[in-house]
Design an enzyme around this catalytic site. Structure first.
Site, PDB file in Angstrom:
ATOM      1  N   ASP A   8     -12.052   3.513   3.405  1.00 34.54           N
ATOM      2  CA  ASP A   8     -10.925   2.398   3.390  1.00 34.54           C
ATOM      3  C   ASP A   8     -10.331   2.591   1.930  1.00 34.54           C
ATOM      4  OD1 ASP A   8      -9.518  -0.084   3.785  1.00 34.54           O
ATOM      5  OD2 ASP A   8     -10.779  -0.789   2.106  1.00 34.54           O
ATOM      6  N   LEU A   9      -8.903   2.150   1.864  1.00 34.11           N
ATOM      7  CA  LEU A   9      -8.196   2.611   0.441  1.00 34.11           C
ATOM      8  C   LEU A   9      -8.506   1.190  -0.344  1.00 34.11           C
ATOM      9  CD1 LEU A   9      -6.237   4.175  -1.092  1.00 34.11           C
ATOM     10  CD2 LEU A   9      -4.366   3.176   0.047  1.00 34.11           C
ATOM     11  N   ASP A  10      -7.838  -0.021  -0.123  1.00 37.62           N
ATOM     12  CA  ASP A  10      -7.726  -1.020  -0.912  1.00 37.62           C
ATOM     13  C   ASP A  10      -8.995  -1.458  -1.234  1.00 37.62           C
ATOM     14  OD1 ASP A  10      -4.832  -0.837  -1.068  1.00 37.62           O
ATOM     15  OD2 ASP A  10      -4.720  -1.948   0.693  1.00 37.62           O
ATOM     16  N   THR A  16      -6.364  -2.456  -5.579  1.00 36.20           N
ATOM     17  CA  THR A  16      -4.970  -3.165  -5.279  1.00 36.20           C
ATOM     18  C   THR A  16      -5.032  -4.423  -4.982  1.00 36.20           C
ATOM     19  OG1 THR A  16      -5.105  -2.428  -3.080  1.00 36.20           O
ATOM     20  CG2 THR A  16      -3.718  -0.804  -4.403  1.00 36.20           C
ATOM     21  N   LYS A  44      -8.345 -10.039   1.793  1.00 38.40           N
ATOM     22  CA  LYS A  44      -9.063  -8.916   1.700  1.00 38.40           C
ATOM     23  C   LYS A  44      -9.040  -8.125   3.077  1.00 38.40           C
ATOM     24  CE  LYS A  44     -10.563  -8.741  -2.772  1.00 38.40           C
ATOM     25  NZ  LYS A  44     -11.683  -8.777  -3.654  1.00 38.40           N
ATOM     26  N   GLY A  45      -8.360  -6.936   3.279  1.00 38.87           N
ATOM     27  CA  GLY A  45      -8.694  -6.128   4.674  1.00 38.87           C
ATOM     28  C   GLY A  45      -7.843  -6.889   5.769  1.00 38.87           C
ATOM     29  N   ARG A  48      -0.747  -7.715   6.489  1.00 38.04           N
ATOM     30  CA  ARG A  48       0.106  -8.450   5.876  1.00 38.04           C
ATOM     31  C   ARG A  48       0.576  -9.877   6.814  1.00 38.04           C
ATOM     32  NH1 ARG A  48       5.300  -4.758   4.713  1.00 38.04           N
ATOM     33  NH2 ARG A  48       3.816  -3.506   4.382  1.00 38.04           N
ATOM     34  N   SER A 117      -6.711   2.852   6.610  1.00 40.50           N
ATOM     35  CA  SER A 117      -6.608   1.729   5.920  1.00 40.50           C
ATOM     36  C   SER A 117      -5.453   0.877   6.734  1.00 40.50           C
ATOM     37  CB  SER A 117      -5.683   2.228   4.782  1.00 40.50           C
ATOM     38  OG  SER A 117      -5.009   0.870   4.125  1.00 40.50           O
ATOM     39  N   ALA A 118      -5.374  -0.434   6.717  1.00 35.34           N
ATOM     40  CA  ALA A 118      -4.654  -1.481   7.117  1.00 35.34           C
ATOM     41  C   ALA A 118      -3.219  -1.342   6.484  1.00 35.34           C
ATOM     42  CB  ALA A 118      -5.296  -2.721   7.181  1.00 35.34           C
ATOM     43  N   SER A 119      -3.132  -0.642   5.405  1.00 39.47           N
ATOM     44  CA  SER A 119      -2.041  -0.999   4.639  1.00 39.47           C
ATOM     45  C   SER A 119      -0.806  -0.067   4.936  1.00 39.47           C
ATOM     46  CB  SER A 119      -2.324  -0.580   3.097  1.00 39.47           C
ATOM     47  OG  SER A 119      -1.159  -0.503   2.245  1.00 39.47           O
ATOM     48  N   ASN A 121       1.561   0.747   3.255  1.00 40.67           N
ATOM     49  CA  ASN A 121       2.083   1.273   1.776  1.00 40.67           C
ATOM     50  C   ASN A 121       1.047   2.287   1.424  1.00 40.67           C
ATOM     51  OD1 ASN A 121       4.143  -0.370   1.060  1.00 40.67           O
ATOM     52  ND2 ASN A 121       2.620  -2.114   1.094  1.00 40.67           N
ATOM     53  N   LYS A 148      -8.032  -4.239  11.913  1.00 42.42           N
ATOM     54  CA  LYS A 148      -9.513  -4.458  11.764  1.00 42.42           C
ATOM     55  C   LYS A 148      -9.806  -6.138  11.921  1.00 42.42           C
ATOM     56  CE  LYS A 148      -9.625  -0.933   8.054  1.00 42.42           C
ATOM     57  NZ  LYS A 148      -9.759  -0.642   6.691  1.00 42.42           N
ATOM     58  N   GLU A 174     -16.309   0.671   3.268  1.00 45.23           N
ATOM     59  CA  GLU A 174     -15.597  -0.378   3.398  1.00 45.23           C
ATOM     60  C   GLU A 174     -15.938  -1.683   2.475  1.00 45.23           C
ATOM     61  OE1 GLU A 174     -13.092  -2.350   4.362  1.00 45.23           O
ATOM     62  OE2 GLU A 174     -12.225  -1.323   5.910  1.00 45.23           O
ATOM     63  N   ASP A 175     -14.770  -2.345   1.717  1.00 51.48           N
ATOM     64  CA  ASP A 175     -15.269  -3.551   0.982  1.00 51.48           C
ATOM     65  C   ASP A 175     -14.843  -4.847   1.539  1.00 51.48           C
ATOM     66  OD1 ASP A 175     -12.285  -2.984   0.879  1.00 51.48           O
ATOM     67  OD2 ASP A 175     -12.138  -4.395  -0.638  1.00 51.48           O
TER      68      ASP A 175
HETATM   69  C1  BG6 Z   1      -5.472  -3.962   3.413  1.00 53.17           C
HETATM   70  C2  BG6 Z   1      -5.486  -5.001   2.240  1.00 53.17           C
HETATM   71  O1  BG6 Z   1      -5.977  -2.747   2.760  1.00 53.17           O
HETATM   72  O2  BG6 Z   1      -3.972  -3.807   3.724  1.00 53.17           O
HETATM   73  C3  BG6 Z   1      -4.918  -6.340   2.551  1.00 53.17           C
HETATM   74  O3  BG6 Z   1      -7.002  -5.306   1.970  1.00 53.17           O
HETATM   75  C4  BG6 Z   1      -3.440  -6.165   2.939  1.00 53.17           C
HETATM   76  O4  BG6 Z   1      -5.059  -7.239   1.479  1.00 53.17           O
HETATM   77  C5  BG6 Z   1      -3.425  -5.071   4.030  1.00 53.17           C
HETATM   78  O5  BG6 Z   1      -2.810  -7.187   3.292  1.00 53.17           O
HETATM   79  C6  BG6 Z   1      -2.054  -4.670   4.373  1.00 53.17           C
HETATM   80  O6  BG6 Z   1      -1.221  -4.125   3.272  1.00 53.17           O
HETATM   81  P1  BG6 Z   1       0.263  -3.697   3.162  1.00 53.17           P
HETATM   82  O7  BG6 Z   1       0.327  -2.911   2.067  1.00 53.17           O
HETATM   83  O8  BG6 Z   1       0.660  -3.180   4.481  1.00 53.17           O
HETATM   84  O9  BG6 Z   1       0.852  -5.228   3.073  1.00 53.17           O
HETATM   85 MG    MG Z   2     -10.457  -2.714   1.728  1.00 53.96          MG
END
Ligand code: BG6
Ligand code: MG
Length: 225
Positions: A8-10, A16, A44-45, A48, A117-119, A121, A148, A174-175
């Site tokens: 996982d990233l964040d 972050t 967390k995790g 958005r 990662s779910a992000s 970004n 997730k 994973e955190d």
């Molecule tokens: C996860 C974070 O990795 O990504 C969450 O733990 C975050 O806090 C999610 O909401 C989505 O991220 P982003 O960058 O797409 O808004």
């Molecule tokens: Mg995480």
């Protein structure tokens, strides 16, 4: 045998959460309420969109219809604009202690590496941290439709790595509770990064990568299997 390690990233590679928190708190203040660090733990995790729902619940705007879909989208976009501004200033010095050394050891052992990662970004953050080259595959929030605790992101990592790697041959780091559940739902091994009180479903929990070796993790996974 473990053939792939998925990270996982964040919260695993980089912290972050503090930037997500700053941006969500800024939005909450604009709406006229305080969003605490403790409230932020719940995000967390979490995706958005779901994060925004939780924030609005905290502010007493939980009811359907309190804001239109268009307004909600605008709020999520505003928050993301601030978040991108904050993470754009990150440097490799913010990579969590021991993470790069750990990734290198995994790769030297012939194990494939992926980022899951779910992000949405993820690309910007990897660029800023200059660690894209340490992953054989990257799957982020722009590439999956289910978040997730659904295992889609990790199963997609395994298939992108190729070579017919089975879920049982993967270990996920994973955190977040939702991430640990996703790994287990996908039939993968899971190492929790954080506290064993919250990450109960992980097979093994470490507080971070500092002082942790891949060899040690591998041995412990073998004994609990
Ligand atoms: C996860 C974070 O990795 O990504 C969450 O733990 C975050 O806090 C999610 O909401 C989505 O991220 P982003 O960058 O797409 O808004
Ligand atoms: Mg995480």
């Amino acid at each position: 045998m473990i053939r792939a390690a998925i990270f996982d990233l964040d919260g695993v590679i980089v912290d972050t959460a503090k930037y997500h928190y700053r941006a969500w708190r800024r939005l909450a203040r604009e709406l006229g309420f305080e969003f605490t660090e403790q409230d932020n733990e719940r995000l967390k995790g979490v995706s958005r969109g779901r994060s925004l729902e939780i924030l609005l619940e905290v502010g007493g705007f939980g009811k359907e219809g309190a804001f239109s879909d268009v307004q909600r989208q605008q709020m999520a976009d505003r928050k993301n604009g601030w978040y991108v501004e904050y993470v754009s200033g990150m440097t490799p010095a913010e990579i969590l202690p021991g993470a790069v050394e750990f990734l290198r050891e995994v790769r030297e052992d012939g194990v494939r590496t992926a980022l899951g990662s779910a992000s949405k970004n993820t690309g910007i953050i990897l660029d800023r941290l200059k660690i894209g080259g340490l992953f054989d595959a990257v799957v982020d929030g722009t590439m999956v439709s289910r978040t997730k605790p659904d295992p889609e992101v990790f199963l997609t990592c395994a298939s992108m790595l190729g070579g017919g790697i089975l879920p049982t041959e993967c270990v996920v780091f994973e955190d977040a509770e939702a991430g640990v559940r996703a790994a287990r739902a996908g039939g993968m091994h899971c190492v929790g990064i954080g506290s064993s009180e919250t990450l109960r479903e992980a097979e093994l929990v470490v507080s971070g990568f500092a002082g942790v070796s891949w060899k040690g993790v591998k041995n412990q996974l073998n004994t609990v299997r």
